[in-house]
Design an enzyme around this catalytic site. Structure first.
Site, mmCIF file in Angstrom:
data_model
loop_
_atom_site.group_PDB
_atom_site.id
_atom_site.type_symbol
_atom_site.label_atom_id
_atom_site.label_comp_id
_atom_site.label_asym_id
_atom_site.label_seq_id
_atom_site.Cartn_x
_atom_site.Cartn_y
_atom_site.Cartn_z
ATOM 1 N N GLU A 199 16.370 30.449 -79.664
ATOM 2 C CA GLU A 199 17.437 31.347 -80.127
ATOM 3 C C GLU A 199 16.768 32.263 -81.153
ATOM 4 O O GLU A 199 16.596 31.915 -82.309
ATOM 5 C CB GLU A 199 18.547 30.494 -80.737
ATOM 6 C CG GLU A 199 19.900 31.153 -80.695
ATOM 7 C CD GLU A 199 20.152 31.954 -81.941
ATOM 8 O OE1 GLU A 199 19.881 33.174 -81.892
ATOM 9 O OE2 GLU A 199 20.576 31.387 -82.954
ATOM 10 N N CYS A 239 21.420 36.664 -86.932
ATOM 11 C CA CYS A 239 20.793 37.126 -85.688
ATOM 12 C C CYS A 239 21.796 37.941 -84.889
ATOM 13 O O CYS A 239 21.420 38.721 -84.026
ATOM 14 C CB CYS A 239 20.218 35.967 -84.897
ATOM 15 S SG CYS A 239 21.430 34.738 -84.528
HETATM 16 C C1 UN1 Z 1 22.442 33.036 -86.334
HETATM 17 O O1 UN1 Z 1 22.490 34.047 -87.021
HETATM 18 O O2 UN1 Z 1 21.344 32.462 -86.092
HETATM 19 O O3 UN1 Z 1 27.852 34.267 -84.249
HETATM 20 C C2 UN1 Z 1 23.639 32.324 -85.812
HETATM 21 C C3 UN1 Z 1 27.567 34.169 -85.438
HETATM 22 C C4 UN1 Z 1 27.441 32.778 -86.015
HETATM 23 C C5 UN1 Z 1 26.098 32.207 -85.733
HETATM 24 C C6 UN1 Z 1 24.922 33.075 -86.007
HETATM 25 N N1 UN1 Z 1 28.452 31.950 -85.447
HETATM 26 O O4 UN1 Z 1 27.415 35.140 -86.166
#
Ligand code: UN1
Length: 509
Positions: free
Chosen positions: A262, A296
């Site tokens: 990820e 992310c």
């Molecule tokens: C991340 O930034 O690695 O969808 C995960 C989202 C959160 C998870 C982000 N539920 O922004």
């Protein structure tokens, strides 16, 4: 914060193997000092693992695996249910610790703990639904079906931006699937990780189960590399940069191990001529500045129809002016600090480079100074008017920088959206059903997540989370992501008196 650390039994310097405590945490005897990006105060010092202590932790995990996997899955679910309950009780303390150690707003800190609670609930239900299929055999008096077995020891590498939730997505699923876990949290946010471990240890102890079911290793990237190369680790689930993910994929691939990746995102929102800007503006602002642009899933690119462009830019600029930036534990503030001064330098360099490449600064580009900002990590969220020929817009910078582009045709907007190496999250704002469906069709977004009239961040745990291209292709959290944490076994049983062969082959003796 001292009270909270004490409440979680996090003594200073945390964990010292020479005194024999906490053998589920590796340590080399070396310590690192952790400062909060909120005010630069020392949170504590932390023992760092070396390779020998890594091996000791792996041995501990491997010892626990046969005991854990022997429990029926619903009983494993019961342990995860108790963990979820414990998290409900600790939500306030843990949320505060996450907010202080990482710098995200208190609401987002609580939100992270809520994601953990939600994934525990999901995993409890899942523990009774680890279904396999049954097929019709081509042979008479034969039954064919598939079943799912645990993998063994799962390594979880998580990033600083979600110090606890992403681990929980992986761990809760891993546990109900029958695996034991070794967690390598970011060395920037170790105390939040160890607090989670302490909470889970209490549950394990109350149920007379071995501590090795859940382990933590705090150390640098050498530990991550060791984990990737280690045959003992059946699955490595890694969250972080594309550079790190490529290295994990290569090392795990060489030994034919399993990985879930990820990695980076470069998420865009398309705003069409038929969008409702009242709905779009808050979603864009939250996506771009929430977690100070360090998700992310953060919104990094805004692709706007030329007839909406000026209006939307004006609305965004006025919304940005109202943003309160400051101590994230103060609930009036929307935006906290970046994680450290390296991140601040990356923010400044990216803006400078974007301007060199032809971008026009519309808002921001400032490191905030003054009493409220002594850590030097607070920056102004920034908007840059950009064009698609600027190479920098293809890069992910973990900072609140939003590039805005104008487009003429919807096809062009989709092409701009897809024209980056990453493929995590995407969104369109439109009230036109044809555009919405086109965006979701196979001629639309190429990302793992595609939203209509919702921003790019803040995905719910019930869906599979992850993305394509340089995002790594892995899926975590909801839907049937659990299958990656188990091995599939296809079984055929002959309950007849003959032994016919498949494909009609006759083999008479
Ligand atoms: C991340 O930034 O690695 O969808 C995960 C989202 C959160 C998870 C982000 N539920 O922004």
């Amino acid at each position: 914060m001292k009270d909270i650390l004490q409440a979680f039994n996090l003594k200073q310097p945390y964990c010292n193997i020479s005194t024999g405590q906490k053998d589920w945490v590796g340590t080399s005897g070396k310590t690192a000092t952790i400062h909060s990006p909120v005010d630069n105060a020392v949170i504590g010092s932390i023992a760092l693992a070396d390779v020998e202590s890594y091996d000791a932790v792996v041995a501990k995990a491997n010892e626990a695996f046969p005991i854990w996997k022997a429990l029926p899955a619903p009983q494993r679910g019961e342990i995860v249910r108790q963990f979820g309950d414990a998290l409900r009780k600790e939500k306030e303390n843990l949320g505060k610790l996450v907010s202080y150690e990482m710098g995200k707003s208190l609401q987002e800190g609580y939100g992270e703990v809520q994601e953990m609670i939600d994934i525990c609930d999901f995993a409890v239900g899942l523990s009774r639904q680890l279904y396999g299929l049954q097929m019709h055999s081509e042979r008479p008096n034969h039954r064919m079906f598939e079943q799912w077995h645990p993998l063994g020891t799962v390594g979880i590498i998580s990033a600083f931006n979600f110090p606890v939730a992403v681990w929980a997505w992986n761990a809760a699923l891993s546990w109900v699937c029958g695996n034991v876990c070794i967690w390598k949290p970011s060395e920037k946010t170790p105390f939040s990780a160890l607090a989670c471990q302490e909470i889970f240890k209490t549950v394990l102890k109350a149920n007379d189960l071995p501590e090795g079911i859940s382990n933590a290793i705090i150390g640098d990237s050498d530990i991550g590399r060791r984990m990737a190369a280690d045959q003992n680790i059946a699955l490595v689930s890694a969250t972080g940069s594309t550079r790190m993910g490529k290295s994990v994929a290569e090392t795990v691939g060489k030994r034919l191990g399993k990985s879930i990746l990820e990695l980076g995102g470069n998420n865009a929102i398309i705003v069409t001529e038929e969008a409702d800007l009242n709905a779009a503006v808050p979603a864009i602002v939250f996506g771009a500045v929430g977690t100070a642009g360090q998700r992310c899933t953060s919104t990094r690119r805004l692709i706007v129809h030329k007839n909406q462009y000026q209006d939307l830019l004006a609305k965004l600029t006025s919304a940005y002016k109202q943003l309160q930036i400051g101590n994230p534990l103060d609930e009036k503030n929307h935006v906290g600090p970046l994680i450290d001064t390296n991140a601040v330098n990356a923010y400044l360099k990216t803006i400078e480079e974007a301007q060199k490449q032809g971008g026009k600064l519309a808002y921001g580009n400032e490191v905030l100074a003054g009493d409220a900002y002594t850590s030097g990590c607070y920056v102004a969220p920034t908007i840059i008017e950009a064009n698609i020929d600027m190479p920098i817009v293809k890069h992910e910078t973990f900072a609140p920088i939003l590039y805005i582009f104008a487009y003429e045709s919807f096809e062009e907007a989709i092409a701009i959206q897809n024209n980056v190496p990453q493929g995590l999250s995407s969104a369109v704002f439109t009230l036109n059903m044809q555009q919405a469906e086109k965006f979701l069709s196979n001629a639309g977004s190429d990302c793992g997540i595609a939203n209509v009239n919702i921003g790019t961040s803040g995905a719910e745990i019930g869906g599979a989370f992850g993305g394509e291209k340089e995002t790594g292709g892995g899926r975590e959290s909801g839907s049937d992501s659990w299958k990656a944490y188990m091995r599939r076994q296809t079984c055929t049983v002959n309950y007849g008196k003959d032994a016919p062969l498949a494909q009609g082959i006759v083999f008479n003796l």
